[in-house]
Scaffold this motif. Structure first.
Motif, PDB file in Angstrom:
ATOM      1  N   PRO A 161      35.363  28.207  40.592  1.00 46.22           N
ATOM      2  CA  PRO A 161      35.682  28.951  39.363  1.00 46.22           C
ATOM      3  C   PRO A 161      34.731  30.107  39.076  1.00 46.22           C
ATOM      4  CG  PRO A 161      35.888  26.592  38.989  1.00 46.22           C
ATOM      5  CD  PRO A 161      35.268  26.761  40.349  1.00 46.22           C
ATOM      6  N   ARG A 162      33.534  30.092  39.677  1.00 51.50           N
ATOM      7  CA  ARG A 162      32.631  31.240  39.495  1.00 51.50           C
ATOM      8  C   ARG A 162      33.245  32.518  40.047  1.00 51.50           C
ATOM      9  NH1 ARG A 162      27.245  29.806  42.506  1.00 51.50           N
ATOM     10  NH2 ARG A 162      28.820  29.229  44.067  1.00 51.50           N
ATOM     11  N   ASP A 163      34.195  32.382  40.974  1.00 50.91           N
ATOM     12  CA  ASP A 163      34.842  33.561  41.547  1.00 50.91           C
ATOM     13  C   ASP A 163      35.798  34.219  40.560  1.00 50.91           C
ATOM     14  OD1 ASP A 163      33.642  33.489  44.064  1.00 50.91           O
ATOM     15  OD2 ASP A 163      35.197  32.219  44.934  1.00 50.91           O
ATOM     16  N   TYR A 164      36.524  33.416  39.760  1.00 50.84           N
ATOM     17  CA  TYR A 164      37.652  33.983  38.992  1.00 50.84           C
ATOM     18  C   TYR A 164      37.582  33.748  37.496  1.00 50.84           C
ATOM     19  CZ  TYR A 164      39.145  29.135  39.753  1.00 50.84           C
ATOM     20  OH  TYR A 164      39.173  27.778  39.823  1.00 50.84           O
ATOM     21  N   ASP A 165      36.705  32.878  37.050  1.00 48.11           N
ATOM     22  CA  ASP A 165      36.651  32.541  35.621  1.00 48.11           C
ATOM     23  C   ASP A 165      35.649  33.466  34.946  1.00 48.11           C
ATOM     24  OD1 ASP A 165      37.528  31.188  33.484  1.00 48.11           O
ATOM     25  OD2 ASP A 165      36.726  29.227  34.059  1.00 48.11           O
ATOM     26  N   LEU A 166      35.995  34.735  34.846  1.00 48.05           N
ATOM     27  CA  LEU A 166      35.021  35.762  34.451  1.00 48.05           C
ATOM     28  C   LEU A 166      35.476  36.533  33.223  1.00 48.05           C
ATOM     29  CD1 LEU A 166      34.333  37.049  38.082  1.00 48.05           C
ATOM     30  CD2 LEU A 166      32.842  35.591  36.721  1.00 48.05           C
ATOM     31  N   GLY A 167      36.530  36.075  32.585  1.00 47.03           N
ATOM     32  CA  GLY A 167      36.967  36.708  31.337  1.00 47.03           C
ATOM     33  C   GLY A 167      37.927  37.865  31.495  1.00 47.03           C
ATOM     34  N   HIS A 168      38.448  38.089  32.697  1.00 42.74           N
ATOM     35  CA  HIS A 168      39.435  39.161  32.864  1.00 42.74           C
ATOM     36  C   HIS A 168      40.718  38.817  32.109  1.00 42.74           C
ATOM     37  CE1 HIS A 168      36.786  40.066  36.236  1.00 42.74           C
ATOM     38  NE2 HIS A 168      37.376  41.229  36.379  1.00 42.74           N
ATOM     39  N   GLU A 169      41.429  39.851  31.720  1.00 43.11           N
ATOM     40  CA  GLU A 169      42.758  39.644  31.160  1.00 43.11           C
ATOM     41  C   GLU A 169      43.667  39.111  32.275  1.00 43.11           C
ATOM     42  OE1 GLU A 169      46.113  42.377  28.995  1.00 43.11           O
ATOM     43  OE2 GLU A 169      44.045  43.125  29.032  1.00 43.11           O
ATOM     44  N   ILE A 170      44.521  38.152  31.933  1.00 40.24           N
ATOM     45  CA  ILE A 170      45.354  37.511  32.959  1.00 40.24           C
ATOM     46  C   ILE A 170      46.820  37.821  32.697  1.00 40.24           C
ATOM     47  CG2 ILE A 170      45.906  35.343  34.146  1.00 40.24           C
ATOM     48  CD1 ILE A 170      42.935  35.874  34.088  1.00 40.24           C
ATOM     49  N   LEU A 171      47.517  38.237  33.731  1.00 37.61           N
ATOM     50  CA  LEU A 171      48.969  38.359  33.658  1.00 37.61           C
ATOM     51  C   LEU A 171      49.529  37.211  34.502  1.00 37.61           C
ATOM     52  CD1 LEU A 171      50.932  41.700  34.168  1.00 37.61           C
ATOM     53  CD2 LEU A 171      51.872  39.464  34.716  1.00 37.61           C
ATOM     54  N   VAL A 172      50.068  36.216  33.823  1.00 38.59           N
ATOM     55  CA  VAL A 172      50.580  35.039  34.521  1.00 38.59           C
ATOM     56  C   VAL A 172      52.014  35.307  34.960  1.00 38.59           C
ATOM     57  CG1 VAL A 172      51.209  32.620  34.249  1.00 38.59           C
ATOM     58  CG2 VAL A 172      49.067  33.455  33.293  1.00 38.59           C
ATOM     59  N   ALA A 173      52.245  35.291  36.274  1.00 39.57           N
ATOM     60  CA  ALA A 173      53.585  35.551  36.806  1.00 39.57           C
ATOM     61  C   ALA A 173      54.301  34.219  37.025  1.00 39.57           C
ATOM     62  CB  ALA A 173      53.484  36.324  38.118  1.00 39.57           C
ATOM     63  N   ARG A 174      55.556  34.223  36.687  1.00 39.47           N
ATOM     64  CA  ARG A 174      56.378  33.028  36.942  1.00 39.47           C
ATOM     65  C   ARG A 174      57.489  33.459  37.887  1.00 39.47           C
ATOM     66  NH1 ARG A 174      55.057  33.363  31.586  1.00 39.47           N
ATOM     67  NH2 ARG A 174      53.629  31.724  30.901  1.00 39.47           N
ATOM     68  N   GLY A 175      57.237  33.325  39.176  1.00 41.02           N
ATOM     69  CA  GLY A 175      58.199  33.798  40.175  1.00 41.02           C
ATOM     70  C   GLY A 175      57.945  35.248  40.532  1.00 41.02           C
ATOM     71  N   GLU A 176      58.981  35.924  41.038  1.00 38.41           N
ATOM     72  CA  GLU A 176      58.806  37.313  41.470  1.00 38.41           C
ATOM     73  C   GLU A 176      58.378  38.174  40.278  1.00 38.41           C
ATOM     74  OE1 GLU A 176      62.254  38.796  43.497  1.00 38.41           O
ATOM     75  OE2 GLU A 176      62.002  37.396  45.163  1.00 38.41           O
TER      76      GLU A 176
END
Ligand code: ZN
Length: 253
Positions: A140-155
């Protein structure tokens, strides 16, 4: 301005060939690729390579995986350094499309401060579940850094014109995705770890590690069908194919 695609090499890993093709003996040295799409409406990285801290102390970042990998990763090869080769400041990257959360794909996120992460829902959820973090060797140290997340569901159509499309290819990890990029002269699919090598696709040889082998096989068959329909596949870690890949600052095609 038309769309451009650049390839960067963000280090090399050497490990057991059996990690890539189950049952095989010997060792293999593979590139750690990442890609940049420059689109009239924005810029997107597809994966980010290794964490810059691996240039000093790979074992500290790799933890329990350290005995499995020899890391070659020189200063300047980290994603921020590679972006310099195309004169793009890391702070100006709009999106990071993450194929998945493994250390050699998510490690460079820390250098790209303002990008929105585009990740499949199943992958993001797995990355926040302690059992799945362990089972999938995430850090999680790689990605849990507070960036805004766009969660994709499929294409997911990144720029709304069909030119850059996230394609779910699960199995390697719970929410792995590949990226289709339509260039003027070719349709490219960046498979990432849905397909490590040309041999993986031709022989349907799965790696030693896969979160869900049946899902991975189904994703490989989908990639095969796309190739048959005319797409060009760029594999996740194929040293032979990578040897003929134009490197930034040159663009692909
Ligand atoms: Zn992986």
């Amino acid at each position: 301005m038309s769309i451009r695609l650049h390839a960067f090499t963000c280090g090399w890993l050497t490990g057991s060939l059996g990690n890539f093709l189950a049952g095989e003996r010997g060792r293999i040295r593979v590139p750690v690729p990442c890609f940049l799409v420059v689109h009239p409406r924005g810029t997107a990285l597809f994966d980010t390579g290794l964490h810059a801290g691996m240039q000093r102390d790979p074992a500290e970042r790799l933890g329990s995986l350290a005995p499995s990998w020899k890391v070659e990763f020189a200063p300047g090869e980290e994603v921020a350094g590679r972006l310099g080769e195309v004169d793009l400041a890391p702070a100006r990257v709009d999106f990071i499309v993450l194929s998945h959360l493994h250390f050699d794909h998510a490690g460079g996120i820390a250098q790209i401060p303002n990008a929105r992460l585009v990740v499949q829902e199943a992958e993001w959820q797995a990355g926040r579940d302690p059992d799945l973090v362990r089972a999938n060797f995430y850090d999680p140290r790689d990605y849990d850094l507070g960036h805004e997340i766009l969660v994709a569901r499929g294409e997911h159509d990144l720029f709304g014109d069909g030119s850059v499309l996230c394609l779910p290819t699960p199995g390697h990890t719970p929410g792995h995705q590949s990226l289709r990029v339509r260039l003027p002269k070719a349709e490219i699919i960046l498979t990432a770890d849905a397909c490590y090598l040309r041999r993986t696709l031709d022989q349907l040889e799965l790696p030693a590690f896969a979160h869900d082998r049946e899902q991975m096989r189904a994703s490989l068959l989908r990639l095969r069908a796309l190739e048959k329909a005319g797409a060009r596949l760029f594999f996740g870690h194929d040293p032979e194919q990578w040897g003929s890949m134009p490197q930034a600052p040159r663009a692909i095609l």
